[in-house]
Design a protein around this motif. Structure first.
Motif, PDB file in Angstrom:
ATOM      1  N   GLU A  74      13.476 -15.976  12.087  1.00  0.00           N
ATOM      2  CA  GLU A  74      12.027 -16.191  12.128  1.00  0.00           C
ATOM      3  C   GLU A  74      11.396 -15.371  13.252  1.00  0.00           C
ATOM      4  OE1 GLU A  74       8.247 -18.300  11.341  1.00  0.00           O
ATOM      5  OE2 GLU A  74      10.030 -17.795  10.171  1.00  0.00           O
ATOM      6  N   LEU A  75      12.032 -15.379  14.411  1.00  0.00           N
ATOM      7  CA  LEU A  75      11.507 -14.630  15.555  1.00  0.00           C
ATOM      8  C   LEU A  75      11.486 -13.133  15.269  1.00  0.00           C
ATOM      9  CD1 LEU A  75      13.311 -16.563  18.444  1.00  0.00           C
ATOM     10  CD2 LEU A  75      10.878 -16.667  17.882  1.00  0.00           C
ATOM     11  N   ILE A  76      12.591 -12.600  14.734  1.00  0.00           N
ATOM     12  CA  ILE A  76      12.664 -11.162  14.458  1.00  0.00           C
ATOM     13  C   ILE A  76      11.690 -10.770  13.348  1.00  0.00           C
ATOM     14  CG2 ILE A  76      14.151  -9.309  13.614  1.00  0.00           C
ATOM     15  CD1 ILE A  76      14.677 -10.111  16.499  1.00  0.00           C
ATOM     16  N   GLN A  77      11.515 -11.647  12.370  1.00  0.00           N
ATOM     17  CA  GLN A  77      10.549 -11.364  11.310  1.00  0.00           C
ATOM     18  C   GLN A  77       9.138 -11.248  11.875  1.00  0.00           C
ATOM     19  OE1 GLN A  77      10.738 -14.031   7.906  1.00  0.00           O
ATOM     20  NE2 GLN A  77       8.568 -13.730   7.469  1.00  0.00           N
ATOM     21  N   ASN A  78       8.853 -12.053  12.920  1.00  0.00           N
ATOM     22  CA  ASN A  78       7.515 -12.042  13.535  1.00  0.00           C
ATOM     23  C   ASN A  78       7.423 -11.087  14.721  1.00  0.00           C
ATOM     24  OD1 ASN A  78       6.606 -14.002  11.727  1.00  0.00           O
ATOM     25  ND2 ASN A  78       7.207 -15.688  13.052  1.00  0.00           N
TER      26      ASN A  78
END
Length: 443
Positions: A111-115
Motif C-alpha cells: 500500500e505504501l509503495i503504491q502510494n
C-alpha cells in the motif's frame, strides 16, 4: 463585508467541498482551507529540516475522530513533497498491519509503495518515474561534466561508475546487496530498453513476488520482501532516494486504531514491537533521511490495556512528562496531542468555505459575517461541545447549510439558523460518551 480570497479553481473547489462534506480529507486544495495548527505544523517542519540533513524522526499525532489528524497529515504531506521529499502513505486496516502472517505486514508495504509520491507525481505510483529520472540525471551529469556524448564508448563507462558508486554504498546496509543488485539490473534494462526486465524488477520492489522460487526464476535473486523485513527495505529506499536527488523520505501511517482492534493480545504486541523497532531506529541513528508519522485516537494510543501504551517499552518512551498540559504542550515530544480548534479559527474556516462555495457555483456570497458568527455560536453552544465537538462536524454542517441556501434561494439564512431543526437535530453528532475507538471515520 466578505473577506477577499484568492480565486480557487473550480475543479479544486469541487473536490475540497465534496470531500469535506463527505467527512474525508481532500488530496488537493488544502492550502485554501488550512487554519490553525500553527504550533503542530512548526514542530513537524522542524523534523523535516533534521531529516534533510541526514537525521530521522518519529512522531505520533493523537486526536479524536474528526479532530483533524488526517488533515494535518495531508498538509505536511503536500509541504514535504514541495520541499523535494518522497512520501509514502497508507491506512492500516484489518488486512494491513505492521506485523502479521498471511501477508498482512507485506500488504501495508505494498500500500505504501503504491502510494509513493513526489511533487511531480502527487497521486502516487512514482517508483518508475524516480528510477528512470535517476538514471537519466546520471547520464546528463556525465555528459555535462565530462563533455562526453552518448555514442562515445567512454560515456557508458563513466555512467556505469557513477551508478556503481550509488549502488555500492547501499550494499553495506541490511538487505542492501540484493537491493543494489536489482537496482543495477534495472539500470541495464533501462539502457537497453528491456521493458520486460524493468517490469520484473519493479514487481520485486513493490513486494509482489510471493515465492522465492519465482523471484529466482525471473530475476536470479533468492530473496523477496516479506512480512518480517519490509521496513528494512523502506530504509533502503530512503537512502537511495537521497542519492537519487531527493531530500529524503517520509512514511505516513494512519488509522492505528486497527491495531487497537486486534482481538489477539499476542498479535497486538507483535505490532507494537514493530513500532518500537521503527521508533528506536529513528532515535538511535540507525535510519537516515527518514521520517515516520503515525496517527491514532487517544484510546488507540493511551489505553494501557489494548493501545500503544499497553506495550510498556513504548509507554515509558512516549508518555507525557509532569509539566505538559492542555494549552501548554511540548511540541517536540514524540506524541503531538491535537488541541481543539478555537471558535475563532472555525470562524475563519467557515468564511473560506463560504467564499469557495460562492466561487464554485458562481453567485454573490450572501451569508454575512454576522451569520457566520451565529452559526459558530450555535455549534459551540451545544451541550458537551467544548470537549466533544470536532472540525469535521462543524464543516459538514456548514457545507450542508451552504448547499441548502444555494438550492433554495427563497430560504432565509437567519430563519434557517434559528430553526429548532438546526439547533437540536444536529446535536446528536455530539456525544459525551467515551470514545470507544471502534467508529469508522477517515479524518
Amino acid at each position: 463585508m466578505p473577506t477577499k480570497q484568492k480565486r480557487v479553481p473550480k475543479r479544486i473547489a469541487q473536490t475540497v467541498l465534496n470531500s469535506l462534506k463527505g467527512g474525508v480529507v481532500p488530496r488537493i486544495g488544502l492550502p485554501y482551507v488550512t487554519v490553525g495548527r500553527k504550533n503542530e505544523i512548526a514542530a513537524l517542519l522542524h523534523d523535516v529540516d533534521i531529516i534533510s540533513e541526514g537525521g530521522a524522526s518519529f512522531r505520533f499525532i493523537e486526536g479524536r475522530y474528526g479532530s483533524g489528524k488526517s488533515f494535518l497529515l495531508q498538509t505536511i504531506r503536500n509541504y514535504v513533497m514541495d520541499r523535494g521529499f518522497v512520501v509514502v502513505d497508507g491506512d492500516l486496516s484489518p488486512e494491513r498491519r505492521l506485523h502479521g502472517g498471511d501477508g498482512k505486514g507485506l500488504a501495508t508495504y505494498r500500500e505504501l509503495i503504491q502510494n509513493l509520491s513526489t511533487k511531480t507525481r502527487p497521486e502516487g505510483g512514482a517508483l518508475n518515474l524516480i528510477l528512470d529520472r535517476w538514471i537519466n540525471s546520471v547520464q546528463s551529469k556525465v555528459a555535462s561534466e565530462q563533455g562526453l556524448q552518448p555514442d562515445d564508448p567512454a560515456f557508458e563507462t563513466a555512467v556505469d561508475k557513477k551508478i556503481y558508486k550509488v549502488i555500492s554504498s547501499l550494499s553495506e546496509l541490511v538487505h542492501g546487496f540484493d537491493f543494489a543488485h536489482l537496482l543495477n539490473m534495472y539500470y541495464h534494462a533501462y539502457v537497453t530498453d528491456d521493458q520486460e526486465t524493468k517490469a520484473k524488477v519493479t514487481k520485486w520492489f513493490r513486494g509482489e513476488y510471493n515465492r522465492k522460487t519465482d523471484a529466482k526464476k525471473e530475476l536470479g535473486v533468492n530473496i523477496i520482501i516479506s512480512d518480517d523485513d519490509w521496513y528494512e527495505y523502506l530504509k533502503l529506499f530512503a537512502s537511495f532516494f537521497r542519492q537519487a536527488g531527493y531530500q529524503g523520505m517520509m512514511i505516513m501511517i494512519d488509522e492505528l486504531v486497527n491495531i487497537y482492534k486486534i482481538p489477539n493480545s499476542i498479535s497486538r504486541q507483535y505490532n507494537y514491537e514493530k513500532i518500537l523497532t521503527m521508533y528506536n531506529d529513528t532515535l538511535q541513528g540507525k535510519a537516515k533521511y527518514l521520517g515516520i508519522i503515525m496517527c491514532g485516537t487517544p484510546q488507540a494510543i493511551e489505553d494501557k490495556r489494548r493501545g500503544v501504551y499497553s506495550y510498556e517499552a513504548l509507554r515509558s518512551r512516549l508518555s507525557s512528562g509532569k509539566f505538559s498540559r492542555e494549552g501548554a504542550r511540548d511540541m517536540f515530544a514524540p506524541v503531538i496531542h491535537l488541541e481543539p480548534l478555537t471558535a475563532e479559527e472555525m470562524m475563519v474556516l467557515t468564511e473560506k468555505l463560504a467564499n469557495m462555495h460562492a466561487g464554485l457555483y458562481g453567485y454573490q456570497r450572501t451569508i454575512s459575517e454576522d451569520d457566520l458568527a451565529t452559526f459558530i455560536k450555535i455549534e459551540y453552544g451545544r451541550i458537551g461541545a467544548s470537549s466533544n465537538i470536532t472540525p469535521r462536524e462543524v464543516i459538514r454542517d456548514f457545507i450542508e447549510l451552504l448547499d441548502i441556501l444555494w438550492q433554495n434561494p427563497d430560504t432565509d439564512v437567519e430563519t434557517l439558523l434559528k430553526s429548532d431543526q438546526f439547533n437540536y437535530t444536529k446535536s446528536e453528532a455530539v456525544s459525551d460518551k467515551k470514545d470507544d475507538g471502534f467508529a469508522e471515520f477517515t479524518i
